[in-house]
Design an enzyme around this catalytic site. Sequence first.
Site, PDB file in Angstrom:
ATOM      1  N   LYS A   1    -107.897 -55.481 -20.963  1.00  0.00           N
ATOM      2  CA  LYS A   1    -107.441 -54.221 -21.536  1.00  0.00           C
ATOM      3  C   LYS A   1    -107.881 -53.017 -20.686  1.00  0.00           C
ATOM      4  CE  LYS A   1    -105.924 -55.984 -25.610  1.00  0.00           C
ATOM      5  NZ  LYS A   1    -106.274 -57.398 -25.707  1.00  0.00           N
TER       6      LYS A   1
HETATM    7  C1  LIG Z   1    -105.683 -58.540 -26.358  1.00  0.00           C
HETATM    8  C2  LIG Z   1    -106.105 -59.858 -25.848  1.00  0.00           C
HETATM    9  C3  LIG Z   1    -105.189 -60.924 -25.723  1.00  0.00           C
HETATM   10  C4  LIG Z   1    -103.777 -60.843 -26.196  1.00  0.00           C
HETATM   11  O1  LIG Z   1    -103.021 -59.908 -25.491  1.00  0.00           O
HETATM   12  P1  LIG Z   1    -101.629 -59.406 -26.085  1.00  0.00           P
HETATM   13  O2  LIG Z   1    -101.163 -58.406 -25.101  1.00  0.00           O
HETATM   14  O3  LIG Z   1    -101.927 -58.820 -27.420  1.00  0.00           O
HETATM   15  O4  LIG Z   1    -100.761 -60.589 -26.194  1.00  0.00           O
HETATM   16  C5  LIG Z   1    -105.639 -62.092 -25.139  1.00  0.00           C
HETATM   17  N1  LIG Z   1    -106.917 -62.248 -24.738  1.00  0.00           N
HETATM   18  C6  LIG Z   1    -107.820 -61.249 -24.858  1.00  0.00           C
HETATM   19  C7  LIG Z   1    -109.216 -61.491 -24.409  1.00  0.00           C
HETATM   20  C8  LIG Z   1    -107.446 -60.029 -25.412  1.00  0.00           C
HETATM   21  O5  LIG Z   1    -108.346 -59.047 -25.527  1.00  0.00           O
END
Ligand SMILES: *Cc1c(COP(=O)(O)O)cnc(C)c1O
Length: 465
Positions: free
Chosen positions: A111
């Site tokens: 993120k």
């Molecule tokens: C947010 C997240 C996901 C999923 O990502 P999306 O874009 O919501 O599909 C997978 N793994 C981790 C560690 C995350 O923080």
Amino acid sequence: MNYFSTRNRKKKFSFKDVFLRGLAPDGGLFIPEKIKKYNSDDLKRLKNLKYSDLATEIVSSFCEGEIEKQKLKSIIEKSYYTFSIENVVSIKSLGDLNILELYHGPTLAFKDIAMQVIGNIYSEFLKKSNDQINIVVATSGDTGAAAVSAFKQKENINLFVLHPHEKISKMQRKIMTSENFYHSNKISKNIFNIAVKGNFDDCQNLVKQMFNDEQFRNHIKMSGVNSINLGRIIFQIIYYFYSYFKISSGEEINFSVPTGNFGDVYAGYLAQKMGLPIKKLIVSTNENDILQRVINSGEYKPLKVKNSISPSMDIQVASNFERLIFDSLDENDQEVSQLMEKLNKEGSFKLKKKSLDYIQSKFYAEKVKDTETANCIKEIYKKYNFIVDPHTAIAIKAVEKIKDKTKTVCLATAHPYKFVETVEEIIDDKLEVPIQCLFLGPKEKYDVLENNIDKIKKYIKGKVE
Ligand SMILES: *Cc1c(COP(=O)(O)O)cnc(C)c1O
């Protein structure tokens, strides 16, 4: 470039609009009117760029005329300065496995890669205004921390983060709510963490309700950085290109993506649309398998959220999927609106065959249970002395289950240390503390609130005024 909503193609929006609003006013999701296509000569030109230059090239096509390329480049470079490795991401090849490490940012999950830049673009857009804006975001554990890191001490911005109380890992919570001397930040006055007594879908629903309340939205000048924000998704396209260039010598490859809200894997789909030779995208889910079910059967039906050892994906309402549905229906905004209405009224809908055929031509989907995830972590550790987090393990295990021998990149979305208790128990060994966590202060700051829209609104209004 112009953008429109999946539910109304007629009304046009600018990049800035899309960026600051998050969700379209009609409840739909923003889509670019057209996207740049790269042919094989273009790809050759991009192949040897360093990460930040590649990001500048690709992202500039989405904000042409609104952010000058040189400006964009300096924003991107500044944003990635906080990463612990040179080129933002790195690839580890272990036997047939190619693991794309996306967790070297300040809060140890992928993120950060979009959010760090988003924070600086916000500052750029708000530079000339004296307005105070309030960002409200729901998190399944990682978006929140990334947003806190990106928006701390930013002028004219308050950030409210809603996380599901006691449903994220302790370390996820600590990284989000503690002071961190590594980045020399105290707990910022403009950051408010709220633990909601509910699950992630409840948090996401609360944010949507606040958005749909026009009076409230205008009153607090509300903005959003949830994973439906196309600005975030655009920055996630880059690592598909970057890793493709490192792994492939021109042939098509697959990507396996641990998925919750369908944001990250949708970025891969956009990369494919832009001309990157991707054969299939593998949608890898935990037992919250709504995406696995809809892609294999055509029925979209949210069920009750189950808690798992991969909490960032404990989601049943995969908001970004609407964008893919839009494409699969030949961009028919009215049909999308009808399906979404049906979902609201009846709690589910079924895709027609043509739509499902389109989706299945681009995606595989596989579900991985907690026991399989744990075994996968154990096996990788034994075999390669390498530790993956539970989300990454799901991507790896899904590839094994699918039995397509095409070369595949597995997205490693979080550092194992974010789930230190779970992972240490599984491998029966200690994890090393990553530098990002060496200086976490002991104090945490968050308030626990009921899953009640009026109480949450009151809390936010109280802090804003
Ligand atoms: C947010 C997240 C996901 C999923 O990502 P999306 O874009 O919501 O599909 C997978 N793994 C981790 C560690 C995350 O923080």
